[in-house]
Write an enzyme that holds these catalytic residues in place. Structure first.
Site, mmCIF file in Angstrom:
data_model
loop_
_atom_site.group_PDB
_atom_site.id
_atom_site.type_symbol
_atom_site.label_atom_id
_atom_site.label_comp_id
_atom_site.label_asym_id
_atom_site.label_seq_id
_atom_site.Cartn_x
_atom_site.Cartn_y
_atom_site.Cartn_z
ATOM 1 N N ASP A 90 0.138 11.716 22.932
ATOM 2 C CA ASP A 90 -0.261 13.077 22.506
ATOM 3 C C ASP A 90 -1.235 13.006 21.337
ATOM 4 O O ASP A 90 -2.225 13.730 21.282
ATOM 5 C CB ASP A 90 0.985 13.867 22.055
ATOM 6 C CG ASP A 90 1.767 14.419 23.233
ATOM 7 O OD1 ASP A 90 1.304 14.253 24.372
ATOM 8 O OD2 ASP A 90 2.847 14.997 23.003
ATOM 9 N N ASP A 139 -12.514 11.534 31.637
ATOM 10 C CA ASP A 139 -11.120 11.159 31.926
ATOM 11 C C ASP A 139 -10.784 9.865 31.174
ATOM 12 O O ASP A 139 -11.481 8.852 31.316
ATOM 13 C CB ASP A 139 -10.953 10.959 33.445
ATOM 14 C CG ASP A 139 -9.493 10.772 33.828
ATOM 15 O OD1 ASP A 139 -8.934 11.706 34.442
ATOM 16 O OD2 ASP A 139 -8.918 9.705 33.514
ATOM 17 N N HIS A 146 5.075 8.567 24.570
ATOM 18 C CA HIS A 146 4.386 9.820 24.902
ATOM 19 C C HIS A 146 3.836 10.514 23.650
ATOM 20 O O HIS A 146 2.745 11.085 23.667
ATOM 21 C CB HIS A 146 5.380 10.735 25.635
ATOM 22 C CG HIS A 146 4.727 11.683 26.564
ATOM 23 N ND1 HIS A 146 4.350 12.944 26.174
ATOM 24 C CD2 HIS A 146 4.364 11.567 27.871
ATOM 25 C CE1 HIS A 146 3.800 13.563 27.188
ATOM 26 N NE2 HIS A 146 3.793 12.744 28.238
ATOM 27 N N ASN A 160 0.723 5.506 27.456
ATOM 28 C CA ASN A 160 1.994 6.233 27.271
ATOM 29 C C ASN A 160 3.183 5.298 27.419
ATOM 30 O O ASN A 160 4.119 5.324 26.613
ATOM 31 C CB ASN A 160 2.126 7.329 28.339
ATOM 32 C CG ASN A 160 1.555 8.652 27.883
ATOM 33 O OD1 ASN A 160 1.474 8.915 26.693
ATOM 34 N ND2 ASN A 160 1.147 9.478 28.830
ATOM 35 N N GLU A 211 -5.150 14.207 30.916
ATOM 36 C CA GLU A 211 -5.997 13.402 30.014
ATOM 37 C C GLU A 211 -7.455 13.536 30.455
ATOM 38 O O GLU A 211 -8.242 12.627 30.358
ATOM 39 C CB GLU A 211 -5.571 11.920 29.961
ATOM 40 C CG GLU A 211 -4.793 11.337 31.134
ATOM 41 C CD GLU A 211 -5.472 11.389 32.490
ATOM 42 O OE1 GLU A 211 -5.494 12.505 33.054
ATOM 43 O OE2 GLU A 211 -5.966 10.363 32.988
HETATM 44 N N1 LIG Z 1 1.088 11.788 26.107
HETATM 45 C C1 LIG Z 1 0.629 12.584 27.059
HETATM 46 N N2 LIG Z 1 0.373 12.095 28.274
HETATM 47 C C2 LIG Z 1 -0.103 12.909 29.219
HETATM 48 C C3 LIG Z 1 -0.331 14.266 28.980
HETATM 49 N N3 LIG Z 1 -0.812 14.815 30.115
HETATM 50 C C4 LIG Z 1 -0.863 13.846 31.030
HETATM 51 N N4 LIG Z 1 -0.444 12.672 30.492
HETATM 52 C C5 LIG Z 1 -0.289 11.388 31.126
HETATM 53 O O1 LIG Z 1 -1.522 10.872 31.524
HETATM 54 C C6 LIG Z 1 -1.259 9.890 32.536
HETATM 55 C C7 LIG Z 1 -2.320 9.984 33.574
HETATM 56 O O2 LIG Z 1 -2.060 8.946 34.441
HETATM 57 P P1 LIG Z 1 -2.975 8.648 35.666
HETATM 58 O O3 LIG Z 1 -3.357 9.945 36.318
HETATM 59 O O4 LIG Z 1 -2.254 7.646 36.511
HETATM 60 O O5 LIG Z 1 -4.282 8.066 35.075
HETATM 61 P P2 LIG Z 1 -4.538 6.834 34.119
HETATM 62 O O6 LIG Z 1 -3.291 6.072 33.816
HETATM 63 O O7 LIG Z 1 -5.306 7.348 32.949
HETATM 64 O O8 LIG Z 1 -5.427 5.946 35.006
HETATM 65 P P3 LIG Z 1 -6.968 6.140 35.337
HETATM 66 O O9 LIG Z 1 -7.281 7.597 35.147
HETATM 67 O O10 LIG Z 1 -7.091 5.729 36.744
HETATM 68 O O11 LIG Z 1 -7.703 5.280 34.413
HETATM 69 C C8 LIG Z 1 0.132 10.195 33.076
HETATM 70 O O12 LIG Z 1 1.007 9.172 32.723
HETATM 71 C C9 LIG Z 1 0.520 11.481 32.385
HETATM 72 O O13 LIG Z 1 1.897 11.522 32.091
HETATM 73 C C10 LIG Z 1 -0.034 14.779 27.698
HETATM 74 O O14 LIG Z 1 -0.192 15.947 27.381
HETATM 75 N N5 LIG Z 1 0.431 13.899 26.762
#
Ligand SMILES: Nc1nc2c(ncn2[C@@H]2O[C@H](COP(=O)(O)OP(=O)(O)OP(=O)(O)O)[C@@H](O)[C@H]2O)c(=O)[nH]1
Length: 363
Positions: free
Chosen positions: A254, A237, A250, A245, A280
């Site tokens: 990506d 992760d 965004h 982002n 992610e």
């Molecule tokens: N650019 C992009 N962002 C994504 C995608 N899928 C998920 N995300 C973003 O990934 C982020 C995941 O956020 P969180 O689940 O809060 O996790 P994090 O910010 O990585 O924090 P931790 O996992 O606790 O370190 C979110 O803001 C989603 O919008 C994608 O396909 N593209």
């Protein structure tokens, strides 16, 4: 990136996929048909020139020109329906005039049979249109046979010539039917492959998606229950991805996801599988790997992600980190249980400061 409360489960991203629509396939099929029809009419042209039947010669010159126009028309969306209707009318008129001119014994009305699959293949046709098309073709076929039985043909040909013509038309009809069915069957198989690939691939990263890897894992687990093989799971992760982002956009996020997926993919052994598990989050399925080897792989992945640098649109150089949860399949448990244990380890890793590999030993 600054620390924040770890998130337990990222959401799945929606798969967006390319798909060659059935309308595009129908257009290709129609174009192939038009080219074939043009070639066939050129052959007829030579034939009627040799037989000195000026009416059918003239008609075939007209037909070749008409198919040329239809092929040009197929290039323009607005002219496509008209091109197809004209081609249909030509085949019907050709079968009709040639049968009346030479008699049913010449077999020209067989050509109507080659239109039957087209009645069903056109994706825009509804049931009523299809039924009407079929009834018209049947009526024409039977009607032409009947009329030429009751009336003498306009041009009298020798029995032997008629036999050759009938055989030729029979062959053309079979080749036409075979071609239409073959093109359609191939395009159906291609559609099936496209759909399979769409259903199992993550568009952004090009990796397998969660469904595809789960299917494989369930199979492996079922096979290995009896054989007692090793199987390990590594959940990866990316850390603070939300911040990334928010800060860089965004689209940049990506790009980071796609690049990181490519990087991880390069570190995989043949036989091991990598999938985009969620937003992610990635899952690595290590076949024939015990916990120690899985930890080694996870460390290697963690280090390579941390060593990777990205350049933002503003030219800023940055890197990201990932937290990894590792566990080994216990041999008698469901795959979901094993993944859930890796997820718990991952969660612990987030709580313990991220950018680390956390291990959950199966009890
Ligand atoms: N650019 C992009 N962002 C994504 C995608 N899928 C998920 N995300 C973003 O990934 C982020 C995941 O956020 P969180 O689940 O809060 O996790 P994090 O910010 O990585 O924090 P931790 O996992 O606790 O370190 C979110 O803001 C989603 O919008 C994608 O396909 N593209």
């Amino acid at each position: 990136m600054a620390a924040s409360t770890p998130t337990k489960r990222p959401s799945d991203s929606l798969p967006i996929t390319r798909f060659t629509s059935v309308v595009v396939r129908f257009r290709r099929l129609a174009t192939t048909g038009l080219i074939t029809a043009m070639v066939v009419h050129l052959i007829f042209l030579v034939l009627f020139w040799l037989l000195d039947i000026w009416l059918l010669m003239a008609f075939n010159i007209f037909s070749v020109l008409l198919y040329g126009l239809c092929l040009i028309g197929m290039r323009f969306p607005a002219l496509r329906p008209m091109s197809l209707v004209l081609a249909w009318l030509e085949i019907i008129a050709h079968a009709g005039i040639s049968t009346l001119a030479l008699g049913a014994a010449s077999g020209f009305h067989y050509l109507l049979l080659a239109l039957v699959p087209l009645v069903y293949i056109d994706p825009r046709g509804d049931v009523l249109t299809r039924l009407t098309g079929l009834l018209i073709l049947t009526g024409l076929f039977v009607g032409l046979d009947l009329i030429s039985t009751l009336h003498d043909p306009w041009f009298l040909l020798r029995e032997e010539t008629l036999l050759w013509l009938r055989m030729g038309n029979g062959i053309i009809c079979f080749i036409g039917l075979g071609t239409v069915i073959n093109v359609y069957a191939r395009s159906s198989r291609q559609s099936e492959r496209d759909l399979r690939s769409m259903a199992s691939t993550d568009l952004l990263t090009g990796l397998r998606n969660r469904r595809s890897l789960t299917d494989e894992a369930l199979l492996l687990v079922a096979e290995r229950r009896s054989v007692n093989h090793h199987l390990a799971v590594v959940l990866v992760d990316l850390d603070h991805f939300k911040q990334l982002n928010d800060r860089y956009g965004h689209a940049f996020g990506d790009q980071v996801l796609a690049d990181t997926a490519r990087l991880m993919n390069r570190t995989m052994r043949p036989g091991d599988s990598l999938a985009r598990w969620g937003g992610e989050e990635f899952l690595i399925l290590l076949t024939d790997a015990d916990l120690d080897r899985a930890i080694c792989v996870a460390e290697r992945v963690r280090e390579s992600i941390a060593a990777q640098t990205f350049r933002s649109d503003e030219g800023e150089s940055l890197s990201i980190t990932a937290t990894l949860g590792v566990t080994e399949w216990r041999g008698n448990e469901e795959f979901e249980v094993c993944v859930s244990r890796a997820d718990d380890a991952l969660y612990l890793g987030k709580q313990n400061g991220r950018d680390r590999v956390e291990v959950a030993k199966p009890r």
